[in-house]
Design a protein around this motif. Structure first.
Motif, PDB file in Angstrom:
ATOM      1  N   LEU A  37      17.700  17.305  -7.241  1.00  0.00           N
ATOM      2  CA  LEU A  37      16.303  16.954  -6.987  1.00  0.00           C
ATOM      3  C   LEU A  37      16.227  16.165  -5.685  1.00  0.00           C
ATOM      4  CD1 LEU A  37      15.111  15.861 -10.545  1.00  0.00           C
ATOM      5  CD2 LEU A  37      14.849  18.070  -9.435  1.00  0.00           C
ATOM      6  N   SER A  38      15.427  16.663  -4.748  1.00  0.00           N
ATOM      7  CA  SER A  38      15.356  16.036  -3.433  1.00  0.00           C
ATOM      8  C   SER A  38      14.297  14.960  -3.356  1.00  0.00           C
ATOM      9  CB  SER A  38      15.082  17.095  -2.361  1.00  0.00           C
ATOM     10  OG  SER A  38      13.863  17.772  -2.635  1.00  0.00           O
ATOM     11  N   GLU A  39      13.418  14.852  -4.345  1.00  0.00           N
ATOM     12  CA  GLU A  39      12.336  13.882  -4.297  1.00  0.00           C
ATOM     13  C   GLU A  39      12.347  13.041  -5.574  1.00  0.00           C
ATOM     14  OE1 GLU A  39       9.249  16.662  -1.673  1.00  0.00           O
ATOM     15  OE2 GLU A  39       8.648  15.871  -3.633  1.00  0.00           O
ATOM     16  N   GLY A  40      11.556  11.933  -5.526  1.00  0.00           N
ATOM     17  CA  GLY A  40      11.450  11.099  -6.706  1.00  0.00           C
ATOM     18  C   GLY A  40      12.717  10.302  -6.961  1.00  0.00           C
ATOM     19  N   TYR A  41      12.990  10.086  -8.239  1.00  0.00           N
ATOM     20  CA  TYR A  41      14.139   9.281  -8.649  1.00  0.00           C
ATOM     21  C   TYR A  41      15.421  10.096  -8.728  1.00  0.00           C
ATOM     22  CZ  TYR A  41      11.348   5.167  -9.814  1.00  0.00           C
ATOM     23  OH  TYR A  41      10.560   4.065  -9.739  1.00  0.00           O
ATOM     24  N   GLY A  42      15.369  11.385  -8.430  1.00  0.00           N
ATOM     25  CA  GLY A  42      16.567  12.223  -8.578  1.00  0.00           C
ATOM     26  C   GLY A  42      17.710  11.774  -7.691  1.00  0.00           C
ATOM     27  N   GLN A  43      17.432  11.719  -6.363  1.00  0.00           N
ATOM     28  CA  GLN A  43      18.474  11.287  -5.432  1.00  0.00           C
ATOM     29  C   GLN A  43      18.898   9.842  -5.697  1.00  0.00           C
ATOM     30  OE1 GLN A  43      20.236  12.866  -3.115  1.00  0.00           O
ATOM     31  NE2 GLN A  43      19.298  14.812  -3.678  1.00  0.00           N
ATOM     32  N   LEU A  44      17.934   8.968  -6.072  1.00  0.00           N
ATOM     33  CA  LEU A  44      18.276   7.571  -6.357  1.00  0.00           C
ATOM     34  C   LEU A  44      19.254   7.477  -7.527  1.00  0.00           C
ATOM     35  CD1 LEU A  44      14.763   5.893  -5.991  1.00  0.00           C
ATOM     36  CD2 LEU A  44      16.606   5.942  -4.332  1.00  0.00           C
ATOM     37  N   CYS A  45      18.967   8.221  -8.604  1.00  0.00           N
ATOM     38  CA  CYS A  45      19.870   8.199  -9.760  1.00  0.00           C
ATOM     39  C   CYS A  45      21.244   8.763  -9.404  1.00  0.00           C
ATOM     40  CB  CYS A  45      19.255   8.993 -10.914  1.00  0.00           C
ATOM     41  SG  CYS A  45      17.776   8.221 -11.616  1.00  0.00           S
ATOM     42  N   SER A  46      21.256   9.838  -8.603  1.00  0.00           N
ATOM     43  CA  SER A  46      22.541  10.443  -8.223  1.00  0.00           C
ATOM     44  C   SER A  46      23.413   9.452  -7.447  1.00  0.00           C
ATOM     45  CB  SER A  46      22.289  11.694  -7.393  1.00  0.00           C
ATOM     46  OG  SER A  46      23.505  12.255  -6.939  1.00  0.00           O
ATOM     47  N   SER A  50       2.438  -2.759   1.058  1.00  0.00           N
ATOM     48  CA  SER A  50       3.123  -3.830   0.320  1.00  0.00           C
ATOM     49  C   SER A  50       3.663  -3.252  -0.984  1.00  0.00           C
ATOM     50  CB  SER A  50       2.163  -4.991   0.063  1.00  0.00           C
ATOM     51  OG  SER A  50       1.692  -5.523   1.271  1.00  0.00           O
ATOM     52  N   VAL A  51       4.757  -2.519  -0.863  1.00  0.00           N
ATOM     53  CA  VAL A  51       5.310  -1.844  -2.035  1.00  0.00           C
ATOM     54  C   VAL A  51       6.012  -2.826  -2.958  1.00  0.00           C
ATOM     55  CG1 VAL A  51       5.556   0.350  -0.871  1.00  0.00           C
ATOM     56  CG2 VAL A  51       7.383  -1.320  -0.728  1.00  0.00           C
ATOM     57  N   SER A  52       6.408  -4.021  -2.446  1.00  0.00           N
ATOM     58  CA  SER A  52       7.169  -4.942  -3.277  1.00  0.00           C
ATOM     59  C   SER A  52       6.324  -5.649  -4.317  1.00  0.00           C
ATOM     60  CB  SER A  52       7.869  -5.983  -2.397  1.00  0.00           C
ATOM     61  OG  SER A  52       6.909  -6.760  -1.721  1.00  0.00           O
ATOM     62  N   SER A  91      14.421   4.150   2.174  1.00  0.00           N
ATOM     63  CA  SER A  91      13.839   5.373   2.730  1.00  0.00           C
ATOM     64  C   SER A  91      12.865   6.028   1.759  1.00  0.00           C
ATOM     65  CB  SER A  91      14.954   6.358   3.099  1.00  0.00           C
ATOM     66  OG  SER A  91      15.691   6.722   1.945  1.00  0.00           O
ATOM     67  N   SER A  92      12.997   5.763   0.439  1.00  0.00           N
ATOM     68  CA  SER A  92      12.081   6.358  -0.535  1.00  0.00           C
ATOM     69  C   SER A  92      10.787   5.571  -0.663  1.00  0.00           C
ATOM     70  CB  SER A  92      12.762   6.431  -1.903  1.00  0.00           C
ATOM     71  OG  SER A  92      13.014   5.134  -2.417  1.00  0.00           O
ATOM     72  N   LEU A  93      10.698   4.388  -0.045  1.00  0.00           N
ATOM     73  CA  LEU A  93       9.499   3.563  -0.125  1.00  0.00           C
ATOM     74  C   LEU A  93       8.673   3.691   1.148  1.00  0.00           C
ATOM     75  CD1 LEU A  93      11.062   0.316  -1.645  1.00  0.00           C
ATOM     76  CD2 LEU A  93       9.766   2.052  -2.849  1.00  0.00           C
ATOM     77  N   ALA A 114       5.731   0.152  -9.306  1.00  0.00           N
ATOM     78  CA  ALA A 114       6.644   1.235  -8.915  1.00  0.00           C
ATOM     79  C   ALA A 114       7.647   0.766  -7.875  1.00  0.00           C
ATOM     80  CB  ALA A 114       5.836   2.419  -8.382  1.00  0.00           C
ATOM     81  N   GLY A 115       7.173  -0.037  -6.901  1.00  0.00           N
ATOM     82  CA  GLY A 115       8.082  -0.541  -5.879  1.00  0.00           C
ATOM     83  C   GLY A 115       9.100  -1.513  -6.449  1.00  0.00           C
TER      84      GLY A 115
END
Length: 980
Positions: free
Chosen positions: A69-78, A149-151, A142-144, A155-156
């Motif tokens: 998965l190239s978008e969302g939480y896929g790459q983060l989890c990997s 002000s995502v923090s 890079s995903s944010l 979700a941020g």
């Protein structure tokens, strides 16, 4: 979870719950699992790593799955799963590193075991570990959308929360990497570490940028204090730069407000507001005076005291009920808030999952749309090819029709040309017939000629016209042929192109069919393989479960056996140690008993010979060597205590025997060797006791050494050798030479003593004055006279011995005479030694007296000892001499001269002593009666002490002389019947 791992000392419960979670279907849930698992690895029990290693392959498979998965939480989890796998592998390879990576510099050095290869490999592994941490850092940022002000959004914060653990790991990894690189640069060349420096520089820039970006986020400012790296990286080529390095420290505030605590705070505020509202309503109903003093009912409605009490109890009950209701309301509100937050989290997870599924559907629709457009393009190309083929066929048909028309016209032209040729042949035939009939018909000749001329002209004109028409037809025919050839070529090319297009279309259709069949077969094979894989996984899981159960049972049994074996080994070691301690304790008592017996007055009467002492010392030394070997074997193998105990008991027995024998030997030895021997025996006993005491202490049993005991035994053996009678060591054939040597040595000693006395006298005259010079001259002069008298005595003794040998040897040689009369010879040798030794000792005593360091009594004793030695020499010389011998008379006269010289030394010494010593005159004028009485009593005490001491010294002197005579008798053989 962290407290649970410490409670159960592992993570079995955690993994049993995690295995039931849909981590492969919910990316947000997988992300939060990674965060919790990272915290457990850092702050949980140390066994969390051991319990989690078995799931490493499952985490790898999950990482590969989410990596598609190239978008969302896929790459983060990997990437996060890859980081956790790397962390587990690092801590498995380096078990000295705790999960939170907090180590001191000493522990870091111990992790590398002071081996440069280990430090090199450890640095590479830390680079890989830090690389995974930085990849996760960069992927999260890079995903944010950093423009917003995502923090501060949920979700941020969900994506930024795990970076706190990453920051903690990165700070320690950076610090350890810097220290290891400095250590490597101190051991290896700079060129070898160029790759390390380049990789560190790249990671330094990334980490510095990420720390700077993180410190600017509002989310991190209230949860963690992020350190800032230096402006420039460390210079590893300069060793002093290590002192400039400052370890980055991440500070976590003690009380950091969590977003989860805000609803509870709001709930408390709501409860406070509701309470204040309740109080206001209470005041409005009962009045402020009642609220100020709610229990003062004396002025209200004239109620009695019992009614007031009941009302008070009723109000208390209502208040308690209201409080309980309020507490229930608070609890329900809190539970409702928690449930609502949980439901909101579930809805957010479902929404994220639906968005993920929607994104997947959009991706699939986009892929299908692309494939449909490609199929449409292929279809259009096919239709164009078909249209061009139809046009080519139509043009080919038109060309065929035109060709047919031209062919018909050409046939017609050929027919006309044939008709004309036939007419020409007929005309020619007619002309021939006419020419043949010319002679017959002359009248008609001219008519025929004219007719022929006209016909010829007409025929010629027609021939010309026909030739022109024929030429025109030929040109048209050639053009038609060329056009026909062009049409035929075009038709052939069109036909060939159509055939090629048909062939291509057919091949494409065959390829499509083949690919369809291959895809279908691949799907069938994939399904079969998946089924087989599922079956194998089930079988493998069952086998792993059974193997795990069997392994746990076997490990339990193995641990039980190992614990029992360790207990038995410990018990055996304790028993062996207690046995060794008991034996050493008994041995120590034996040696201490020997030392105590040496101090016992009853032991003074015990005597022993030097030969017995030497035999005991030799046996004790050999036993000490065997004890050292047995001790070494025991240190290497604790089971070898059986060989150590006998050696230890024998060692104590032999050392005790040696000490007692040495003490007994010292009782019959000369004063100086006896003192040294007694001191060495005491020292040997003390060293033996120290060694045996060390064997009793478990902490010092390894460092115990009996080499000092062996050294003392060697020194005791040396003194024993000195105390052995010289005659016993000399062969009878060598007695003659030994007599001459001893006499020569005695003469040389006397001459040396005389020279020293002359030298001392010269120094005294040069350095002393007055009374001291007078005393020294008198003493040294009398000593010089004594040395001269002794010299005369030695010469007379030599002459008498020569006369005795000449008169008694007969035909035998002097050596044979000395060997035959060995007892007499040994007496001469002993007497001459005593004379030489006495002269040397007296010179030493005189030297000390002149220097002011010695006593006059010592000089007088030495002079008397010389007189006794010369008397022994005279007695030994005249045993075999003739009574009327002139040499014997000369020897006796020389002996009297020695006695006179000795008396002169004693007299001069006493005179010098009385002249040098100052006589203290006591002043009684200032003393009282009490003081005089006190001093009188002190003087009486001193007199008694000196008399007692004098009595003891006289007894000791008598015992010493007695033992000396006994030893001299043993050495000279007085107990045997001889020629004496």
């Amino acid at each position: 979870c962290i407290l649970g791992t410490h409670h159960e000392k592992g993570a079995q419960t955690f993994w049993s719950v995690v295995n039931r979670l849909p981590l492969s279907g919910n990316a947000v849930l997988c992300w939060k699992f990674c965060h919790v698992f990272h915290k457990l690895l850092r702050d949980g029990h140390s066994n969390v790593l051991k319990d989690s290693v078995r799931y490493k392959n499952e985490l790898s498979d999950m990482s590969r799955m989410w990596g598609h998965l190239s978008e969302g939480y896929g790459q983060l989890c990997s990437i996060y799963l890859k980081l956790l796998r790397t962390k587990m592998e690092f801590h498995t390879k380096n078990p000295r590193f705790p999960g939170n990576l907090q180590m001191s510099d000493r522990q870091l050095d111990e992790a590398g075991e002071n081996d440069v290869n280990n430090f090199f490999q450890l640095t590479v592994e830390m680079f890989d570990y830090l690389e995974c941490e930085l990849n996760l850092f960069q992927t999260v940022f890079s995903s944010l959308d950093m423009s917003r002000s995502v923090s501060v959004t949920a979700a941020g914060q969900c994506r930024l929360a795990p970076l706190i653990q990453v920051i903690l790991d990165c700070s320690h990894l950076y610090d350890y990497t810097v220290k290891l690189l400095f250590k490597l640069h101190s051991c290896l060349p700079a060129d070898t570490l160029q790759g390390h420096r380049d990789r560190f520089l790249e990671q330094f820039r990334k980490l510095k940028d990420l720390f700077y970006r993180s410190s600017n986020l509002q989310y991190f400012k209230r949860l963690i204090q992020i350190p800032q790296l230096p402006e420039n990286p460390p210079n590893f080529l300069r060793a002093s730069a290590l002192s400039e390095h400052i370890s980055p420290v991440v500070v976590i505030p003690a009380e950091a407000s969590s977003p989860d605590s805000e609803p509870i705070t709001e709930l408390v505020e709501m409860d406070t507001a509701s309470q204040s509202l309740f109080d206001n309503k209470f005041d409005d109903i009962f009045g402020s005076s009642f609220s100020c003093d709610p229990f003062n009912f004396n002025s209200q409605n004239g109620m009695s005291k019992d009614d007031k009490d009941r009302l008070i109890e009723q109000l208390y009950g209502e208040i308690a009920a209201l409080k309980e209701e309020l507490e229930n309301f608070k609890a329900e509100s809190a539970r409702g808030a928690v449930q609502l937050r949980g439901r909101a989290s579930e809805l957010e997870a479902e929404l994220a999952e639906q968005q993920h599924l929607k994104q997947q559907a959009q991706d699939e629709s986009e892929f299908l749309r692309t494939e449909l457009e490609e199929l449409k393009k292929q279809r259009e190309d096919t239709e164009k090819a078909q249209r061009s083929l139809t046009e080519i066929e139509r043009r080919a048909q038109a060309n065929e029709q035109r060709y047919s028309k031209l062919k018909e016209k050409y046939s017609e032209l050929v027919q006309n040309h044939a008709d004309l040729l036939r007419k020409n042949a007929e005309v020619t035939k007619q002309i021939t017939v006419a020419r043949q009939a010319q002679g017959d018909v002359e009248r008609e000749k001219k008519e025929l000629e004219d007719s022929f001329q006209r016909v010829s002209e007409q025929a010629q004109r027609k021939s010309q016209e026909q030739a022109e028409v024929l030429e025109t037809l030929k040109r048209e025919l050639a053009a038609s042929r060329q056009e026909l050839q062009a049409v035929q070529g075009t038709l052939e090319s069109s036909t060939q192109a159509g055939a090629e297009q048909n062939t291509r279309i057919a091949s494409l259709e065959q390829e499509r069919d083949r690919l369809s069949r291959a895809a279908e077969q691949h799907r069938d094979k994939t399904a079969a393989l998946q089924a087989e894989l599922q079956q194998l996984q089930d079988t493998l899981s069952h086998e792993q479960e059974s193997s795990r159960t069997e392994l746990e049972v076997l490990q339990t049994q193995l641990r039980d056996k190992e614990s029992a074996e360790r207990a038995l080994q410990q018990r055996l070691a304790e028993e062996q140690l207690s046995l060794l301690q008991g034996t050493a304790r008994e041995a120590e008592r034996m040696v201490q008993d020997a030392l105590a017996r040496m101090e016992d007055p009853a032991h003074v009467s015990c005597t022993g010979s030097a030969d017995c002492l030497l035999s005991r010392t030799l046996a004790a030394s050999e036993c000490a060597e065997r004890l050292r070997d047995a001790h070494s074997k025991y240190l290497s193998d604790g089971a070898a205590v059986g060989s150590l105990l006998p050696c230890l008991a024998l060692f104590a027995h032999l050392v005790s025997d040696t000490l007692l024998q040495g003490s007994a030997t010292s009782h019959v030895a000369p004063v100086e060797p006896a003192d040294r021997l007694l001191e060495l025996c005491k020292q040997c006993g003390s060293e033996a006791v120290s060694y045996l005491s060390a064997l009793q202490d478990p902490g010092t049993v390894a460092s115990a050494d009996c080499s000092l005991v062996t050294t003392c035994l060697g020194q005791i053996s040396t003194i024993g050798e000195e105390l052995r009678p010289r005659g016993l060591d000399v062969k009878q054939e060598e007695l003659g030479d030994l007599v001459d040597k001893e006499m020569a040595a005695t003469a040389a000693a006397i001459e040396t003593a005389s020279a020293r006395i002359e030298e001392m006298l010269s120094k005294a005259r040069a350095g002393d004055t007055g009374v001291k010079l007078e005393v020294n001259e008198r003493i040294l002069g009398s000593c010089t006279g004594l040395m001269q008298a002794i010299h005369v005595l030695v010469l007379a003794s030599k002459d008498l011995q020569r006369e005795i040998v000449e008169s008694g040897r007969g035909a035998a040689s002097p050596k044979e005479f000395y060997a035959k009369n060995s007892r007499w010879t040994e007496g001469l040798i002993s007497a001459s030694k005593a004379v030489g030794w006495g002269a040397t000792v007296m010179v030493d005593a005189a030297d000390l007296v002149v220097q002011g360091k010695g006593t006059f009594e010592e000089l007088m004793v030495c002079s008397r000892e010389i007189a006794a030695s010369t008397a022994q020499l005279v007695a030994a010389s005249k045993v075999k001499a003739d009574k009327d011998s002139a040499n014997l008379c000369k020897l006796q006269q020389a002996s009297r001269g020695v006695n006179q010289a000795t008396a002169s030394v004693v007299a001069s010494t006493k005179a010098g002593k009385s002249q040098v010593e100052e006589k203290d005159s006591m002043d009684f004028s200032s003393m009282t009666l009490t003081q005089i009485k006190r001093q009188e009593m002190d003087s009486q005490v001193r007199v008694l002490e000196l008399e007692n001491q004098l009595q003891k010294e006289r007894q000791k002197l008598g015992e010493l002389r007695k033992k000396h005579y006994e030893l001299a008798g043993v050495a000279e053989g007085w107990e045997e019947d001889g020629e004496w």
